[in-house]
Motif scaffolding. Structure first.
Motif, short mmCIF file in Angstrom:
data_model
loop_
_atom_site.label_atom_id
_atom_site.label_comp_id
_atom_site.label_asym_id
_atom_site.label_seq_id
_atom_site.Cartn_x
_atom_site.Cartn_y
_atom_site.Cartn_z
N LYS A 31 75.20 80.73 85.54
CA LYS A 31 76.09 81.84 85.21
C LYS A 31 77.56 81.45 85.41
O LYS A 31 78.43 81.93 84.68
N LEU A 32 77.81 80.59 86.39
CA LEU A 32 79.18 80.16 86.66
C LEU A 32 79.77 79.41 85.48
O LEU A 32 80.94 79.59 85.14
N LYS A 33 78.97 78.59 84.84
CA LYS A 33 79.46 77.81 83.69
C LYS A 33 79.94 78.74 82.58
O LYS A 33 81.03 78.54 82.03
N LYS A 34 79.16 79.78 82.28
CA LYS A 34 79.55 80.73 81.24
C LYS A 34 80.79 81.52 81.67
O LYS A 34 81.71 81.75 80.88
N ALA A 35 80.81 81.93 82.96
CA ALA A 35 81.94 82.70 83.46
C ALA A 35 83.23 81.88 83.42
O ALA A 35 84.31 82.40 83.11
N GLN A 36 83.14 80.59 83.74
CA GLN A 36 84.31 79.71 83.66
C GLN A 36 84.84 79.63 82.24
O GLN A 36 86.06 79.63 82.01
N ASN A 37 83.93 79.53 81.28
CA ASN A 37 84.35 79.48 79.87
C ASN A 37 85.06 80.78 79.47
O ASN A 37 86.05 80.74 78.73
N ASP A 38 84.54 81.91 79.95
CA ASP A 38 85.17 83.19 79.64
C ASP A 38 86.58 83.27 80.22
O ASP A 38 87.51 83.76 79.58
N VAL A 39 86.73 82.78 81.46
CA VAL A 39 88.06 82.78 82.11
C VAL A 39 89.02 81.89 81.33
O VAL A 39 90.18 82.25 81.10
N ALA A 40 88.53 80.72 80.92
CA ALA A 40 89.39 79.78 80.18
C ALA A 40 89.85 80.37 78.85
O ALA A 40 90.94 80.03 78.37
N LYS A 41 89.04 81.25 78.27
CA LYS A 41 89.40 81.85 76.99
C LYS A 41 90.44 82.96 77.16
O LYS A 41 91.39 83.05 76.39
N VAL A 42 90.24 83.82 78.16
CA VAL A 42 91.09 85.00 78.25
C VAL A 42 92.37 84.77 79.06
O VAL A 42 93.39 85.43 78.82
N ARG A 43 92.37 83.84 80.01
CA ARG A 43 93.51 83.66 80.91
C ARG A 43 94.80 83.30 80.16
O ARG A 43 95.83 83.98 80.35
N PRO A 44 94.83 82.28 79.29
CA PRO A 44 96.10 81.96 78.60
C PRO A 44 96.55 83.07 77.65
O PRO A 44 97.75 83.31 77.51
N PHE A 45 95.59 83.75 77.02
CA PHE A 45 95.94 84.85 76.13
C PHE A 45 96.60 85.98 76.90
O PHE A 45 97.64 86.53 76.49
N GLU A 46 96.02 86.33 78.06
CA GLU A 46 96.58 87.41 78.87
C GLU A 46 97.96 87.05 79.39
O GLU A 46 98.86 87.90 79.43
N GLN A 47 98.16 85.80 79.77
CA GLN A 47 99.46 85.37 80.29
C GLN A 47 100.55 85.47 79.22
O GLN A 47 101.65 85.97 79.47
N LYS A 48 100.25 85.01 78.00
CA LYS A 48 101.23 85.10 76.92
C LYS A 48 101.49 86.54 76.51
O LYS A 48 102.62 86.92 76.22
#
Length: 296
Positions: A31-48
């Motif tokens: 589950k951590l692997k999928k959750a890490q991928n989700d974080v990697a997708k949304v984090r830069p978008f949210e920051q910008k």
């Protein structure tokens, strides 16, 4: 010394525990692997998007007066959105959030708490359970069933509800407490302000980035359309950070539990061997003593 039957029973119990903790570790790792991928997708978008909202808010005249999401007021309550999990067995993951809620209530928001102007929204059953255990005397509600069928739409509905109550002047400030994901072994308790949105002019390094934007039909209309999406995205981002942190914390916790069970199993096995050897020795002594008595 415990008898052989008792030691065998304990060995069987520890082995069963090792199987459970080992299985939970592998599930959390997946589950951590999928959750890490989700974080990697949304984090830069949210920051910008946050940078863009700060830029638009600073470039539109009267944003704090004309857009309720930017409104700064001294009237209304403070809402603490505390994000943890429904399940335990994740080390200090949940306890850290509950402790931070207590710290905020006792220090940063002590004056508002004394006036009854602080509420807590518990996202995850472990938060409300921890608050009840510690007898925290503030109004709090639990977002029931949040993790049962978690989707982006589920998060958006919660964000829209919070924004509606903020714009209705029930709240003057909304902060979110969550575990920010660093890696599988490290999760840092963090706090972000969800509302009001902050007017932040771009820094020197960002001015070139924003200078090339052509905004149509107008900054005002684009800002009005982006406000709900920005609030939704920020809450979605912290929820995904929290989920990744939860799986990392549980994987680490179960790894340690499995290792500890392995050490205990080794000690019990040694204790069992000693007890068995002692029992065999005693039986031999009794046989020899009996034979000597018969011959004598």
């Amino acid at each position: 010394m415990a008898n052989l039957k008792e030691i065998r029973t304990r060995i069987g119990s520890v082995r069963s525990t090792m199987q459970v903790t080992g299985a939970m570790k592998m599930v959390s790792a997946a589950k951590l692997k999928k959750a890490q991928n989700d974080v990697a997708k949304v984090r830069p978008f949210e920051q910008k998007l946050s940078q863009l909202m700060g830029f638009l808010g600073s470039s539109v005249a009267g944003a704090e007066q004309n857009y309720p999401a930017y409104r700064v007021s001294d009237k209304g309550k403070i809402l603490i959105v505390a994000i943890a999990s429904d399940k335990g067995l994740a080390g200090a993951f949940n306890a850290n959030i509950v402790k931070e809620v207590e710290r905020l209530l006792s220090n940063d928001f002590a004056a508002d708490r004394a006036q009854g102007n602080v509420e807590v929204l518990a996202v995850g059953k472990q938060v409300s359970k921890g608050l009840r255990t510690r007898h925290v005397d503030v109004p709090y509600t639990e977002q029931e069933g949040f993790y049962d069928s978690l989707t982006a739409q589920t998060v958006y509905e919660v964000a829209d509800g919070i924004r509606s109550r903020f714009e209705g002047k029930e709240y003057r400030r909304v902060v979110v407490l969550y575990n920010m994901f660093v890696n599988a072994a490290v999760q840092n308790v963090s706090m972000v302000q969800l509302l009001p949105l902050q007017v932040t002019p771009p820094e020197e390094g960002d001015k070139t980035f924003f200078r090339d934007f052509i905004i149509e039909p107008s900054k005002e209309e684009v800002l009005a359309d982006l406000i709900p999406q920005a609030i939704r995205t920020r809450l979605l981002s912290v929820v995904r950070e929290s989920l990744a942190s939860e799986h990392g914390a549980r994987m680490t916790s179960m790894h340690k539990a499995t290792d500890n069970a392995g050490e205990l199993l080794g000690e019990l096995q040694l204790q069992y061997n000693k007890a068995r050897q002692s029992a065999i020795t005693n039986e031999l002594i009794e046989i020899v003593s009996g034979a000597s008595a018969l011959n004598g």
